[in-house]
Write a protein that holds these residues in place. Structure first.
Motif, PDB file in Angstrom:
ATOM      1  N   LYS A 135     -71.321  33.915 -15.149  1.00  0.00           N
ATOM      2  CA  LYS A 135     -71.692  32.517 -14.989  1.00  0.00           C
ATOM      3  C   LYS A 135     -73.101  32.312 -15.506  1.00  0.00           C
ATOM      4  N   GLN A 136     -73.401  31.086 -15.898  1.00  0.00           N
ATOM      5  CA  GLN A 136     -74.718  30.758 -16.435  1.00  0.00           C
ATOM      6  C   GLN A 136     -75.791  31.047 -15.399  1.00  0.00           C
ATOM      7  N   ASP A 137     -76.888  31.702 -15.843  1.00  0.00           N
ATOM      8  CA  ASP A 137     -77.933  32.095 -14.895  1.00  0.00           C
ATOM      9  C   ASP A 137     -79.144  31.165 -14.912  1.00  0.00           C
ATOM     10  N   HIS A 138     -79.311  30.366 -15.970  1.00  0.00           N
ATOM     11  CA  HIS A 138     -80.390  29.377 -16.073  1.00  0.00           C
ATOM     12  C   HIS A 138     -81.792  29.989 -16.085  1.00  0.00           C
ATOM     13  N   LEU A 139     -81.916  31.303 -16.235  1.00  0.00           N
ATOM     14  CA  LEU A 139     -83.249  31.906 -16.187  1.00  0.00           C
ATOM     15  C   LEU A 139     -83.905  31.970 -17.556  1.00  0.00           C
ATOM     16  N   ASN A 140     -83.108  31.795 -18.614  1.00  0.00           N
ATOM     17  CA  ASN A 140     -83.648  31.813 -19.979  1.00  0.00           C
ATOM     18  C   ASN A 140     -84.408  33.103 -20.267  1.00  0.00           C
ATOM     19  N   LYS A 141     -83.902  34.192 -19.738  1.00  0.00           N
ATOM     20  CA  LYS A 141     -84.493  35.501 -20.001  1.00  0.00           C
ATOM     21  C   LYS A 141     -83.406  36.440 -20.483  1.00  0.00           C
ATOM     22  N   SER A 142     -83.825  37.480 -21.194  1.00  0.00           N
ATOM     23  CA  SER A 142     -82.847  38.464 -21.650  1.00  0.00           C
ATOM     24  C   SER A 142     -82.377  39.294 -20.465  1.00  0.00           C
ATOM     25  N   TYR A 143     -81.217  39.899 -20.636  1.00  0.00           N
ATOM     26  CA  TYR A 143     -80.687  40.725 -19.552  1.00  0.00           C
ATOM     27  C   TYR A 143     -81.623  41.884 -19.233  1.00  0.00           C
ATOM     28  N   ALA A 144     -82.214  42.483 -20.288  1.00  0.00           N
ATOM     29  CA  ALA A 144     -83.118  43.608 -20.069  1.00  0.00           C
ATOM     30  C   ALA A 144     -84.313  43.211 -19.210  1.00  0.00           C
ATOM     31  N   GLU A 145     -84.719  41.924 -19.285  1.00  0.00           N
ATOM     32  CA  GLU A 145     -85.864  41.454 -18.508  1.00  0.00           C
ATOM     33  C   GLU A 145     -85.486  41.127 -17.066  1.00  0.00           C
ATOM     34  N   GLN A 146     -84.275  40.560 -16.870  1.00  0.00           N
ATOM     35  CA  GLN A 146     -83.953  40.053 -15.546  1.00  0.00           C
ATOM     36  C   GLN A 146     -83.044  40.964 -14.740  1.00  0.00           C
ATOM     37  N   GLY A 147     -82.407  41.963 -15.385  1.00  0.00           N
ATOM     38  CA  GLY A 147     -81.515  42.844 -14.627  1.00  0.00           C
ATOM     39  C   GLY A 147     -80.375  42.054 -14.029  1.00  0.00           C
ATOM     40  N   ASN A 148     -80.110  42.258 -12.745  1.00  0.00           N
ATOM     41  CA  ASN A 148     -79.007  41.558 -12.088  1.00  0.00           C
ATOM     42  C   ASN A 148     -79.383  40.167 -11.578  1.00  0.00           C
ATOM     43  N   LYS A 149     -80.671  39.801 -11.640  1.00  0.00           N
ATOM     44  CA  LYS A 149     -81.099  38.527 -11.080  1.00  0.00           C
ATOM     45  C   LYS A 149     -80.375  37.373 -11.770  1.00  0.00           C
ATOM     46  N   GLY A 150     -79.736  36.533 -10.970  1.00  0.00           N
ATOM     47  CA  GLY A 150     -79.109  35.337 -11.520  1.00  0.00           C
ATOM     48  C   GLY A 150     -77.785  35.587 -12.201  1.00  0.00           C
ATOM     49  N   VAL A 151     -77.348  36.827 -12.334  1.00  0.00           N
ATOM     50  CA  VAL A 151     -76.077  37.127 -12.996  1.00  0.00           C
ATOM     51  C   VAL A 151     -74.967  37.145 -11.953  1.00  0.00           C
ATOM     52  N   GLN A 152     -73.978  36.299 -12.161  1.00  0.00           N
ATOM     53  CA  GLN A 152     -72.833  36.260 -11.260  1.00  0.00           C
ATOM     54  C   GLN A 152     -71.564  36.413 -12.080  1.00  0.00           C
ATOM     55  N   VAL A 153     -70.633  37.206 -11.556  1.00  0.00           N
ATOM     56  CA  VAL A 153     -69.346  37.340 -12.245  1.00  0.00           C
ATOM     57  C   VAL A 153     -68.467  36.164 -11.861  1.00  0.00           C
ATOM     58  N   SER A 154     -67.637  35.751 -12.811  1.00  0.00           N
ATOM     59  CA  SER A 154     -66.752  34.612 -12.597  1.00  0.00           C
ATOM     60  C   SER A 154     -65.407  35.081 -12.061  1.00  0.00           C
ATOM     61  N   GLN A 155     -64.541  34.122 -11.753  1.00  0.00           N
ATOM     62  CA  GLN A 155     -63.191  34.459 -11.314  1.00  0.00           C
ATOM     63  C   GLN A 155     -62.437  35.185 -12.419  1.00  0.00           C
ATOM     64  N   LEU A 156     -62.729  34.827 -13.660  1.00  0.00           N
ATOM     65  CA  LEU A 156     -62.107  35.504 -14.801  1.00  0.00           C
ATOM     66  C   LEU A 156     -62.385  36.995 -14.760  1.00  0.00           C
ATOM     67  N   ALA A 157     -63.610  37.366 -14.372  1.00  0.00           N
ATOM     68  CA  ALA A 157     -63.986  38.786 -14.325  1.00  0.00           C
ATOM     69  C   ALA A 157     -63.181  39.539 -13.278  1.00  0.00           C
ATOM     70  N   THR A 158     -62.957  38.930 -12.133  1.00  0.00           N
ATOM     71  CA  THR A 158     -62.200  39.631 -11.090  1.00  0.00           C
ATOM     72  C   THR A 158     -60.731  39.757 -11.473  1.00  0.00           C
ATOM     73  N   GLN A 159     -60.208  38.794 -12.236  1.00  0.00           N
ATOM     74  CA  GLN A 159     -58.818  38.881 -12.697  1.00  0.00           C
ATOM     75  C   GLN A 159     -58.657  39.906 -13.815  1.00  0.00           C
ATOM     76  N   TYR A 160     -59.716  40.098 -14.576  1.00  0.00           N
ATOM     77  CA  TYR A 160     -59.685  40.995 -15.736  1.00  0.00           C
ATOM     78  C   TYR A 160     -59.190  42.395 -15.371  1.00  0.00           C
ATOM     79  N   GLN A 161     -59.560  42.860 -14.182  1.00  0.00           N
ATOM     80  CA  GLN A 161     -59.217  44.225 -13.805  1.00  0.00           C
ATOM     81  C   GLN A 161     -57.714  44.456 -13.690  1.00  0.00           C
TER      82      GLN A 161
END
Length: 855
Positions: free
Chosen positions: A405-431
């Motif tokens: 899901k959109q994190d709105h932090l406007n930072k790269s993943y390497a900078e923010q780590g897990n902050k603001g990153v949420q998996v969507s329902q699509l991700a849980t179905q993917y498995q």
């Protein structure tokens, strides 16, 4: 018959009883894959409530090992020895040891992080460093910590042949148990060939191997090639010329079980065989009868290409470690021969070890699994950490596909780590799907779109399309997937049926019939999976929505459609050619994927009009669908955008890069190289080609020029910008002063003359009259003595006499020859016998005499 593993087995058991994690270093032939599991079973410690999982990275090896272990127990696979891989599960209530591929182990860990009833997880062939193996190990080690303190703790045994294991041992606090191998001597001979051997050169090496006379009546030959294309071409050549007593078999991952068995089993009595294999046969897989190896020395590996924003198969030379492993295949059963294409010198120049997949491939699936596990990336164990840009690319891809899901932090993943990153329902179905990220999304979305389309066959069509993309074989002639599915013959359908039904089963579909397919929505289905590869023809290329340009091969017929979706393309030496695609309508995208379409104001430079412009654009990603010009009303930020766009289009040549500017860049490059303790601006990191300066503008990282563009109103004004001063101002005053000390503009000769240093030469150069350098015993240098200057010694007429970086050597040797030649030509100037102890001067002898008399 005992194997080397028998000798160290008591030590291994004792170590496993004392430590949670153990490393077994065992060369090929030790019996770690074929003997150790049986020895563990014999201890009585393991049973169906206290099981062993053995991870095998390769499907063919997993199947062969499971079959061999079962045969040793006079059982069938699925009794005490089980086998689980994607699409195949042969286990029962009696299973104690399960051979499992790495992806399946990851899925099992996600479903059961407590590893219930699992006493030992064995990672075989860990040195291959497959991405899924690294992930499986990371999750297993984390699961160990989660389960610490329970009654039955899971142990981990890591087995490897060639990896440098000390770093792994230190990181995991895991003791190493070493075993000897059972390797017969192998004679290595080199067969002259190109760095990338041609089919002719490979076939010539095979002929040498056939004619070698080595165990003529029983020897079989393993030929290690880079991929399926090479296997097919070599097999075609060999089949036309091989004698009747030599049979040729291919061996690669896409073959049926029966075809793989034919390649692996011993040749029939009185016959020899040649097995043409990929890397699948490089490690744990044993091919009966082989005692000759022909190693082409080339492999094809997946590598993420930033400019293409995708993974591509890249051909490269194998490492020395891989080459040694390949050689070892000839010595598994008896003394053998290995023919390496190339030369000893070429072998010595190769890299020592393979590059782990985690360092070179798309990490999006790995990153999603980490988030589904509930951990931060840096919290897990990684023997090798990837570059931050690969994590950023993976994060962006997961965002684009809708797994994050959109994190709105406007930072790269390497900078923010897990902050603001949420998996969507699509991700849980993917498995639950068991396909890759793109195809899983396509199947899940097709399932939900059926009701909107009032089309009960959309999901079935998606199952067929997924099977065709993942397991079908496409050529340039049938690259249109819509046409391919419409015209699918019975043979192709039968080849795909297993995979189609596997996907259909995930959605409780009983069966899929060819007559039920409706191909008019193939493009829409592809757009679900590849929203970043919707393409429109612009000029001679098709521009993708991710900004990449590709084209159709000249022997292909281009579609008439305005928009297409590209599933696969191949980046080669001569172009980026589309391999599979389908047409899609804008109306379908607007109706079912409206989130892909955006409207934005664009301010930039029009090359065709040669002036600034402002427009409203309707876009899919970076693909402009339509554009409406607006009146030019620019803020200072708008003018900055105009001129940045202009520079991006024209390159740095549109700016005033004079000699002073280039000299500054060269100084910064030298200072960065020799004085890294200072915080020099990153603009000098890529050298004097100024590429990093342009990249900073293009990528908006450290945009060194943007603040100077707000007041520019014309190209002429832009050209007048003092780039030298702008670049200097990226440093504070103290750093500018330090640069001047380290890399001065001039050098004061012993005669007292200030001579300019030429920083634009290949090596910083000082030009001075030879007489001005008398008395200088050492070579002048900058960067506090770390960078010697190139001294161009001039005649009294300022013509070059000698170039040197070693003045002492010049004075003692070459000077005397120069003196002989020049003394008669320039008799008015001093030519002393001892130049090191002579006073430097720019005067003639008579001027020196008058000066001495006055003194």
């Amino acid at each position: 018959m005992t194997l080397p593993i028998d000798d160290i087995f008591p030590q291994l058991v004792e170590t496993l009883n004392q430590a949670q994690r153990v490393i077994l270093q065992a060369p090929p032939g030790a019996g770690k894959s074929t003997r150790l599991p049986l020895l563990l079973l014999q201890t009585g410690q393991f049973h169906n409530q206290n099981k062993i999982i053995i991870l095998e990275p390769r499907r063919v090896a997993a199947r062969q090992i499971a079959a061999y272990l079962s045969s040793q127990l006079n059982q069938k696979i699925g009794q005490q020895i089980g086998l689980v891989m994607r699409g195949e599960n042969k286990t029962s209530k009696d299973t104690v040891i399960t051979i499992m591929t790495d992806g399946v182990l990851v899925r099992q860990l996600q479903n059961d992080p407590e590893l219930n009833n699992i006493a030992l997880v064995i990672f075989d062939e860990y040195h291959e460093r497959a991405l899924q193996t690294d992930l499986a190990l990371a999750l297993t080690l984390d699961a160990q910590e989660l389960n610490e303190g329970t009654n039955e703790e899971t142990k981990v045994l890591i087995m490897s042949a060639t990896l440098d294991l000390q770093a792994l041992s230190n990181s995991l606090n895991a003791p190493i148990v070493e075993s000897d191998g059972r390797q017969y001597p192998v004679t290595v001979e080199y067969v002259s060939a190109s760095v990338t051997p041609s089919i002719d050169e490979i076939c010539r090496a095979i002929d040498v191997a056939i004619q070698s006379g080595f165990n003529q009546n029983q020897s079989s030959i393993l030929v290690l090639l880079s991929g399926l294309s090479e296997i097919n071409r070599v097999q075609q050549r060999l089949n036309a010329s091989l004698p009747a007593d030599i049979k040729c078999y291919p061996l690669f991952g896409g073959l049926t079980i029966d075809q793989q068995t034919n390649a692996i089993k011993p040749a029939a009595k009185g016959l020899r065989k040649i097995v043409l294999a990929t890397n699948i046969a490089q490690t744990s897989l044993t091919i009966d009868g082989v005692d000759i190896v022909v190693d082409a020395g080339i492999e094809k590996v997946m590598m993420y290409q930033p400019k293409l924003k995708s993974e591509q198969l890249v051909s490269q030379q194998i490492s020395q470690a891989s080459s040694i492993q390949r050689m070892g295949r000839a010595g598994r059963l008896r003394a053998g021969l290995c023919y390496r294409l190339g030369s000893v010198e070429n072998f010595d120049r190769r890299r020592k070890h393979d590059v782990a997949e985690i360092e070179r491939v798309d990490l999006s699936q790995l990153l999603l699994e980490v988030h589904l596990w509930g951990a931060k990336f840096d919290e897990l164990f990684w023997l090798t950490k990837p570059e931050p840009f690969l994590l950023n690319v993976a994060h962006d891809k997961l965002m684009g596909l809708g797994y994050f899901k959109q994190d709105h932090l406007n930072k790269s993943y390497a900078e923010q780590g897990n902050k603001g990153v949420q998996v969507s329902q699509l991700a849980t179905q993917y498995q639950t799907i068991g396909a890759g990220l793109r195809l899983s999304k396509m199947l899940l979305k097709a399932n939900s779109l059926e009701s909107q389309l009032n089309n009960n066959h959309l999901l079935k069509t998606a199952c067929v399309l997924a099977a065709l993309i993942e397991h079908g074989r496409l050529s340039n002639k049938d690259s249109d997937l819509t046409s391919k599915i419409d015209k699918m013959d019975h043979y192709t359908w039968s080849q795909l049926t297993e995979f189609i039904n596997r996907y259909a089963k995930r959605f409780n579909l009983k069966s899929v019939n060819k007559s039920e397919l409706q191909s008019e929505h193939i493009g829409l289905l592809l757009a679900l999976a590849y929203p970043d590869r919707i393409a429109k023809k612009i000029g001679k290329q098709w521009k993708l929505s991710n900004g990449v340009g590709v084209q159709f091969h000249p022997n292909q017929v281009e579609p008439k459609a305005e928009l297409i979706v590209i599933a696969q393309f191949n980046a080669g030496q001569y172009g980026h050619y589309i391999q599979s695609y389908a047409a899609v309508s804008l109306a379908e995208i607007e109706q079912f994927l409206p989130e892909l379409i955006s409207t934005e104001d664009k301010t930039g430079w029009s090359n065709s009009l040669q002036k600034p412009y402002q427009a409203e654009q309707i876009k899919i990603g970076e693909l402009v669908l339509s554009e409406k010009t607006k009146p030019l009303m620019l803020t200072p930020e708008g003018w900055q955008s105009i001129w940045l766009d202009y520079i991006k289009q024209k390159g740095l040549s549109c700016l005033n890069f004079d000699d002073d500017t280039n000299t500054l860049i060269r100084k910064l490059e030298l200072a960065s190289q020799h004085l890294p303790q200072y915080d020099w601006p990153s603009l000098c990191q890529l050298g004097s080609d100024k590429q990093s300066l342009f990249d900073d503008i293009t990528n908006n990282k450290q945009n060194w020029i943007v603040s100077y563009l707000a007041e520019i109103r014309s190209v002429a004004q832009l050209k007048k910008l003092n780039i030298t001063e702008i670049l200097k101002n990226t440093m504070d005053w103290s750093l500018q002063q330090e640069l001047q000390k380290a890399c001065p503009d001039s050098y004061k000769t012993p005669a007292g003359s200030a001579r300019k240093i030429d920083y634009l030469a290949d090596t910083p150069k000082l030009s001075a009259k030879l007489q001005e350098m008398f008395g200088e015993p050492t070579s002048p240098a900058i960067c506090y003595g770390r960078q010697p200057l190139l001294i161009e010694l001039l005649s009294p007429a300022k013509r070059p006499l000698q170039v040197t970086q070693d003045l002492v050597n010049f004075w003692n040797n070459a000077y005397h020859e120069v003196k002989k030649e020049m003394k008669g030509r320039y008799p008015k100037h001093p030519w002393p016998d001892d130049p090191i102890n002579f006073v430097a001067t720019s005067k003639t002898k008579s001027q020196l005499d008058r000066s001495n008399k006055r003194n």
